[in-house]
Scaffold this motif. Structure first.
Motif, short mmCIF file in Angstrom:
data_model
loop_
_atom_site.label_atom_id
_atom_site.label_comp_id
_atom_site.label_asym_id
_atom_site.label_seq_id
_atom_site.Cartn_x
_atom_site.Cartn_y
_atom_site.Cartn_z
N ILE A 116 -19.98 -19.10 -2.55
CA ILE A 116 -20.45 -19.62 -1.26
C ILE A 116 -21.46 -18.63 -0.71
O ILE A 116 -21.19 -17.43 -0.63
N THR A 117 -22.62 -19.12 -0.33
CA THR A 117 -23.71 -18.26 0.13
C THR A 117 -23.97 -18.41 1.63
O THR A 117 -25.09 -18.25 2.09
N LEU A 118 -22.92 -18.70 2.36
CA LEU A 118 -23.04 -18.91 3.80
C LEU A 118 -23.68 -17.71 4.49
O LEU A 118 -24.54 -17.88 5.36
N ASP A 119 -23.27 -16.51 4.13
CA ASP A 119 -23.82 -15.33 4.79
C ASP A 119 -25.34 -15.25 4.63
O ASP A 119 -26.06 -14.99 5.60
N ALA A 120 -25.83 -15.47 3.45
CA ALA A 120 -27.28 -15.38 3.20
C ALA A 120 -28.05 -16.46 3.95
O ALA A 120 -29.10 -16.19 4.55
N VAL A 121 -27.53 -17.68 3.93
CA VAL A 121 -28.22 -18.79 4.59
C VAL A 121 -28.22 -18.59 6.10
O VAL A 121 -29.25 -18.75 6.76
#
Length: 68
Positions: free
Chosen positions: A4-9
């Protein structure tokens, strides 16, 4: 492996974890787990809220690395 790339987005859109939680209305524990990629499942309603807030597609938040 799926990540999950929530932090980057969210960071790319200028949002910190607490801001994302407040604006999405999601539980802080859930947002924290997604932010840190510390989960084995994703709630589709939560994913929908996050995508709406971040103006992105689900595929922007979920990545497959091709490795197990």
């Amino acid at each position: 492996m799926i990540t999950i790339t929530l932090d980057a987005v969210a960071t790319a859109r200028g949002l910190k974890m607490a801001q994302l939680q407040r604006q999405s209305g999601l539980d802080m524990g859930l947002v924290r787990r997604y932010w840190r990629n510390e989960t084995t499942s994703i709630d589709l309603r939560a994913l929908d809220k996050l995508c709406a807030l971040l103006e992105c597609q689900p595929g922007d938040l979920i990545k497959w690395t091709g490795q197990s």
